[in-house]
Scaffold this active site. Structure first.
Site, PDB file in Angstrom:
ATOM      1  N   ARG A 293       0.814  -1.624  -0.068  1.00  0.00           N
ATOM      2  CA  ARG A 293      -0.028  -0.031  -0.151  1.00  0.00           C
ATOM      3  C   ARG A 293       0.898   1.127  -0.045  1.00  0.00           C
ATOM      4  O   ARG A 293       1.830   1.038   0.629  1.00  0.00           O
ATOM      5  CB  ARG A 293      -1.293   0.204   1.475  1.00  0.00           C
ATOM      6  CG  ARG A 293      -2.291   0.407   0.808  1.00  0.00           C
ATOM      7  CD  ARG A 293      -3.392   0.301   2.110  1.00  0.00           C
ATOM      8  NE  ARG A 293      -3.148   1.687   3.197  1.00  0.00           N
ATOM      9  CZ  ARG A 293      -4.061   1.592   4.154  1.00  0.00           C
ATOM     10  NH1 ARG A 293      -4.557   0.810   4.605  1.00  0.00           N
ATOM     11  NH2 ARG A 293      -3.961   3.198   5.412  1.00  0.00           N
TER      12      ARG A 293
ATOM     13  N   ARG B 297       1.605   9.273   9.716  1.00  0.00           N
ATOM     14  CA  ARG B 297       0.491   8.604  10.088  1.00  0.00           C
ATOM     15  C   ARG B 297      -0.021   8.721  11.759  1.00  0.00           C
ATOM     16  O   ARG B 297      -0.865   9.594  12.451  1.00  0.00           O
ATOM     17  CB  ARG B 297      -0.285   7.739   9.895  1.00  0.00           C
ATOM     18  CG  ARG B 297      -0.653   7.700   8.529  1.00  0.00           C
ATOM     19  CD  ARG B 297      -0.904   6.686   7.283  1.00  0.00           C
ATOM     20  NE  ARG B 297      -1.272   5.637   7.989  1.00  0.00           N
ATOM     21  CZ  ARG B 297      -1.025   4.235   7.118  1.00  0.00           C
ATOM     22  NH1 ARG B 297       0.362   3.384   6.353  1.00  0.00           N
ATOM     23  NH2 ARG B 297      -1.772   2.644   7.425  1.00  0.00           N
TER      24      ARG B 297
END
Ligand code: B4P
Length: 188
Positions: A133, A144
């Site tokens: 990903r 994140r």
């Protein structure tokens, strides 16, 4: 059952929501999946979202609200839903309140999955190796996690303050974690 699953990236929200949707017979709404579908389809929204997601940042609240409103308008949502990945900041939590009040479908439960940071990094590295990903590279993962601590952690306090939050240990076999979530849900 109308449920919000909260937790940092890699805590198992998507993994558990996929299982719970089958067992509870309700819709699974993943805002990450909705965004990745837009990216894959090459829409204007997807083009705008891709760079933001790849860098590990949050896509704009406005885009998310429009997407979520459209999804909540679909017929399968009447049976109940699991929201996976939304809300991710307090503005989104307030927007969700407004949307759900409009359709008279208030939340039944909010579950927070707790997993230590070292394990999160390890899990995401495992997924990066398997699936590749675009936002699972070490730099984006760091970002994140930072975004989670700064913007999403206050959402946990938002629901805790209302007494609707259950905290669940997200470490263990998938069945075990699912059992803990199910046990934390209100009985109908
Ligand atoms: P998401 O798709 O929500 O991605 P995520 O937070 O990394 O969690 P995910 O659900 O995929 O992973 P899981 O923990 O299940 O978001 C991606 C991006 O989209 C965001 O960074 C942002 O840019 C954008 N976005 C999404 N929603 C947004 C919003 N509301 N506002 C703004 N932007 C938004 O699993 C991770 C790994 O752990 C997997 O490999 C899994 O197999 C493994 N795992 C799970 N449970 C395990 C267990 N018990 N033991 C061992 N491994 C486990």
């Amino acid at each position: 059952m109308r449920l919000v699953l909260l937790g940092p990236p890699g805590s198992g929200k998507g993994t558990q929501a996929t299982r719970l949707k089958e067992d509870l017979g309700i819709a699974h709404i993943s805002t990450g999946d909705l965004l990745r579908a837009e990216v894959a389809a090459g829409t204007e929204l997807g083009k705008q979202a891709k760079a933001v997601m790849d860098a590990g940042n949050l896509v704009s609240d406005e885009i998310l609200l429009g997407m979520l409103e459209a999804r909540l308008g679909q017929p399968d949502v009447a049976k109940g839903f699991i929201l996976d990945g939304y809300p991710r900041n307090v503005a989104q939590a307030n927007a969700l309140d407004g949307l759900l009040a409009k359709i008279s479908q208030p939340l039944d439960a909010v579950v927070q999955l707790d997993v230590a940071t070292e394990l999160l990094v390890e899990r995401i590295a495992g997924r990066a190796a398997e699936q590749g990903r675009a936002d699972d590279n070490p730099e984006s993962v760091r970002q994140r996690l930072q975004v989670y601590n700064e913007q999403t952690a206050p959402v946990v306090d938002f629901y805790a303050g209302r007494g609707t939050l259950a905290r669940v240990d997200g470490v263990g076999e998938l069945d075990e974690v699912e059992g803990r979530i199910t046990a934390a849900l209100p009985k109908h």
